[in-house]
Motif scaffolding. Sequence first.
Motif, PDB file in Angstrom:
ATOM      1  N   THR A 151       6.921   3.224  -5.111  1.00  0.00           N
ATOM      2  CA  THR A 151       7.244   4.603  -5.478  1.00  0.00           C
ATOM      3  C   THR A 151       6.581   5.630  -4.564  1.00  0.00           C
ATOM      4  O   THR A 151       6.897   6.813  -4.625  1.00  0.00           O
ATOM      5  CB  THR A 151       6.817   4.884  -6.929  1.00  0.00           C
ATOM      6  OG1 THR A 151       5.405   4.623  -7.072  1.00  0.00           O
ATOM      7  CG2 THR A 151       7.596   3.993  -7.898  1.00  0.00           C
ATOM      8  N   GLY A 152       5.660   5.184  -3.739  1.00  0.00           N
ATOM      9  CA  GLY A 152       4.964   6.079  -2.823  1.00  0.00           C
ATOM     10  C   GLY A 152       3.941   5.315  -2.017  1.00  0.00           C
ATOM     11  O   GLY A 152       3.807   4.090  -2.167  1.00  0.00           O
ATOM     12  N   PHE A 208       5.343   9.032   4.735  1.00  0.00           N
ATOM     13  CA  PHE A 208       4.570  10.045   5.460  1.00  0.00           C
ATOM     14  C   PHE A 208       3.170  10.231   4.878  1.00  0.00           C
ATOM     15  O   PHE A 208       2.237  10.604   5.585  1.00  0.00           O
ATOM     16  CB  PHE A 208       5.306  11.391   5.453  1.00  0.00           C
ATOM     17  CG  PHE A 208       4.569  12.471   6.183  1.00  0.00           C
ATOM     18  CD1 PHE A 208       4.512  12.475   7.566  1.00  0.00           C
ATOM     19  CD2 PHE A 208       3.906  13.477   5.494  1.00  0.00           C
ATOM     20  CE1 PHE A 208       3.813  13.462   8.254  1.00  0.00           C
ATOM     21  CE2 PHE A 208       3.216  14.471   6.165  1.00  0.00           C
ATOM     22  CZ  PHE A 208       3.170  14.464   7.550  1.00  0.00           C
ATOM     23  N   GLY A 209       3.020   9.974   3.577  1.00  0.00           N
ATOM     24  CA  GLY A 209       1.731  10.169   2.929  1.00  0.00           C
ATOM     25  C   GLY A 209       0.610   9.395   3.599  1.00  0.00           C
ATOM     26  O   GLY A 209      -0.418   9.958   3.993  1.00  0.00           O
ATOM     27  N   ILE A 210       0.813   8.090   3.745  1.00  0.00           N
ATOM     28  CA  ILE A 210      -0.239   7.276   4.368  1.00  0.00           C
ATOM     29  C   ILE A 210      -0.340   7.568   5.860  1.00  0.00           C
ATOM     30  O   ILE A 210      -1.414   7.486   6.453  1.00  0.00           O
ATOM     31  CB  ILE A 210       0.008   5.769   4.118  1.00  0.00           C
ATOM     32  CG1 ILE A 210      -1.233   4.975   4.549  1.00  0.00           C
ATOM     33  CG2 ILE A 210       1.270   5.274   4.846  1.00  0.00           C
ATOM     34  CD1 ILE A 210      -1.234   3.556   4.068  1.00  0.00           C
ATOM     35  N   THR A 211       0.775   7.941   6.475  1.00  0.00           N
ATOM     36  CA  THR A 211       0.744   8.294   7.895  1.00  0.00           C
ATOM     37  C   THR A 211      -0.090   9.546   8.124  1.00  0.00           C
ATOM     38  O   THR A 211      -0.907   9.602   9.055  1.00  0.00           O
ATOM     39  CB  THR A 211       2.172   8.535   8.415  1.00  0.00           C
ATOM     40  OG1 THR A 211       2.960   7.355   8.201  1.00  0.00           O
ATOM     41  CG2 THR A 211       2.164   8.851   9.905  1.00  0.00           C
ATOM     42  N   ALA A 212       0.083  10.546   7.265  1.00  0.00           N
ATOM     43  CA  ALA A 212      -0.674  11.785   7.406  1.00  0.00           C
ATOM     44  C   ALA A 212      -2.166  11.547   7.197  1.00  0.00           C
ATOM     45  O   ALA A 212      -3.005  12.101   7.917  1.00  0.00           O
ATOM     46  CB  ALA A 212      -0.162  12.826   6.413  1.00  0.00           C
ATOM     47  N   CYS A 213      -2.492  10.712   6.221  1.00  0.00           N
ATOM     48  CA  CYS A 213      -3.906  10.419   5.948  1.00  0.00           C
ATOM     49  C   CYS A 213      -4.547   9.618   7.075  1.00  0.00           C
ATOM     50  O   CYS A 213      -5.713   9.829   7.413  1.00  0.00           O
ATOM     51  CB  CYS A 213      -4.039   9.640   4.639  1.00  0.00           C
ATOM     52  SG  CYS A 213      -3.619  10.591   3.164  1.00  0.00           S
ATOM     53  N   TRP A 253      -4.359   1.448  12.577  1.00  0.00           N
ATOM     54  CA  TRP A 253      -2.906   1.644  12.655  1.00  0.00           C
ATOM     55  C   TRP A 253      -2.111   0.581  11.907  1.00  0.00           C
ATOM     56  O   TRP A 253      -1.054   0.883  11.326  1.00  0.00           O
ATOM     57  CB  TRP A 253      -2.446   1.661  14.116  1.00  0.00           C
ATOM     58  CG  TRP A 253      -2.618   2.959  14.821  1.00  0.00           C
ATOM     59  CD1 TRP A 253      -3.306   3.192  15.980  1.00  0.00           C
ATOM     60  CD2 TRP A 253      -2.081   4.236  14.441  1.00  0.00           C
ATOM     61  NE1 TRP A 253      -3.236   4.517  16.336  1.00  0.00           N
ATOM     62  CE2 TRP A 253      -2.496   5.187  15.410  1.00  0.00           C
ATOM     63  CE3 TRP A 253      -1.295   4.666  13.381  1.00  0.00           C
ATOM     64  CZ2 TRP A 253      -2.144   6.531  15.339  1.00  0.00           C
ATOM     65  CZ3 TRP A 253      -0.953   6.012  13.311  1.00  0.00           C
ATOM     66  CH2 TRP A 253      -1.375   6.915  14.277  1.00  0.00           C
ATOM     67  N   VAL A 254      -2.581  -0.676  11.892  1.00  0.00           N
ATOM     68  CA  VAL A 254      -1.777  -1.745  11.290  1.00  0.00           C
ATOM     69  C   VAL A 254      -1.554  -1.533   9.782  1.00  0.00           C
ATOM     70  O   VAL A 254      -0.408  -1.624   9.315  1.00  0.00           O
ATOM     71  CB  VAL A 254      -2.394  -3.132  11.573  1.00  0.00           C
ATOM     72  CG1 VAL A 254      -1.661  -4.225  10.782  1.00  0.00           C
ATOM     73  CG2 VAL A 254      -2.310  -3.453  13.065  1.00  0.00           C
ATOM     74  N   PRO A 255      -2.588  -1.239   8.979  1.00  0.00           N
ATOM     75  CA  PRO A 255      -2.314  -0.979   7.559  1.00  0.00           C
ATOM     76  C   PRO A 255      -1.376   0.208   7.346  1.00  0.00           C
ATOM     77  O   PRO A 255      -0.558   0.201   6.412  1.00  0.00           O
ATOM     78  CB  PRO A 255      -3.710  -0.683   6.984  1.00  0.00           C
ATOM     79  CG  PRO A 255      -4.663  -1.349   7.918  1.00  0.00           C
ATOM     80  CD  PRO A 255      -4.034  -1.218   9.266  1.00  0.00           C
ATOM     81  N   ILE A 256      -1.506   1.220   8.215  1.00  0.00           N
ATOM     82  CA  ILE A 256      -0.600   2.373   8.119  1.00  0.00           C
ATOM     83  C   ILE A 256       0.833   1.925   8.392  1.00  0.00           C
ATOM     84  O   ILE A 256       1.761   2.274   7.653  1.00  0.00           O
ATOM     85  CB  ILE A 256      -1.017   3.459   9.128  1.00  0.00           C
ATOM     86  CG1 ILE A 256      -2.403   4.009   8.793  1.00  0.00           C
ATOM     87  CG2 ILE A 256       0.013   4.596   9.154  1.00  0.00           C
ATOM     88  CD1 ILE A 256      -2.981   4.910   9.866  1.00  0.00           C
ATOM     89  N   ASP A 257       1.034   1.151   9.457  1.00  0.00           N
ATOM     90  CA  ASP A 257       2.372   0.707   9.834  1.00  0.00           C
ATOM     91  C   ASP A 257       3.002  -0.199   8.778  1.00  0.00           C
ATOM     92  O   ASP A 257       4.187  -0.061   8.450  1.00  0.00           O
ATOM     93  CB  ASP A 257       2.321  -0.037  11.173  1.00  0.00           C
ATOM     94  CG  ASP A 257       2.568   0.889  12.345  1.00  0.00           C
ATOM     95  OD1 ASP A 257       2.806   2.082  12.121  1.00  0.00           O
ATOM     96  OD2 ASP A 257       2.512   0.419  13.494  1.00  0.00           O
TER      97      ASP A 257
END
Length: 305
Positions: free
Chosen positions: A150-151, A77-82, A128-132
């Motif tokens: 780890t995150g 969720f961290g990278i998704t939220a950012c 979107w691709v790096p996030i996915d």
Amino acid sequence: VLNPFTGGEFSVCVMDSDLVGTMFGSAAAGLLARICFHPVDTAKAKIQCQGGVARSAPGMVFDVWKAYGVAELYRGFGITACGAIPATCLYFTTYTACRDVLGPVVPSAFLTDFSAGFIAEAVSCVLWVPIDVTKEQLQTQMELKTTQHTGSWNAVQNIVRERGVPGLYRGYGATLASFGPFSALYFMFYEQIRYMAAVPQDSSGGAWLGTCLSAAAAGGAAAFLTNPLDLVKLRLQVQSRGEGLMEGRTAYQYPTFMAGLRHIWATEGIRGAYRGAAARVWFQAPSTALTMATMESFKQWYLGH
């Protein structure tokens, strides 16, 4: 506009207020939808990455919550939220701009919405691709045992260390091949449902409800129809040969998107191709409904002030 230094005139490009409203609305909507429905997206990823008998989406959510807690459901969720705010903003502003440009020159409203949706996805895939890629490796590492991130930030570091920056864009073509048709179909369905239902273009309660129902129907239909494409895309982005930092080896090794699609149809049949379809619909229908309703509400508020 009069130039105060030369006395001559020059033109000033002023961004259309509707487009600015879309920017603000989509930024807020993108984050809100991800906060609410990320656990369902995690369940979908876990279902699609595995073989055998597929677990139902509610069952997977409950099993993960019971065994590992809420933290596992929000893995990635961290990278998704950012990334959700700029990516969603780019997605919807591109769609709005393309629709305005294509509308007067394309004879069919269906084709206009379809084309604008596909172009919006092609442009926003840059974000979107790096996030996915990062999110899906985190969501599936418990099942696949291929990584030990780890995150979100650690996952980005590991991917770049192992494969370089291109590693973050792994499956770019596959993402466009799956989400391109999804976005094209979604916007085509959404605009036509809104038109046929005569949903008002204002901030009334009827407009909000009409937008929710139109988006949910369009999102659910587009999600179901394109599920086989999404399945291949996810597996391409998480598959591993067990080399370097990618410790485990996945059972599937697809060299290309089309090879993966053919392999799934040949070995798993139509049931395999639609693995995780219910979870995908369960995620996309309410997520797109909340996104569109929130975006339209924010846009109408902005235009009114």
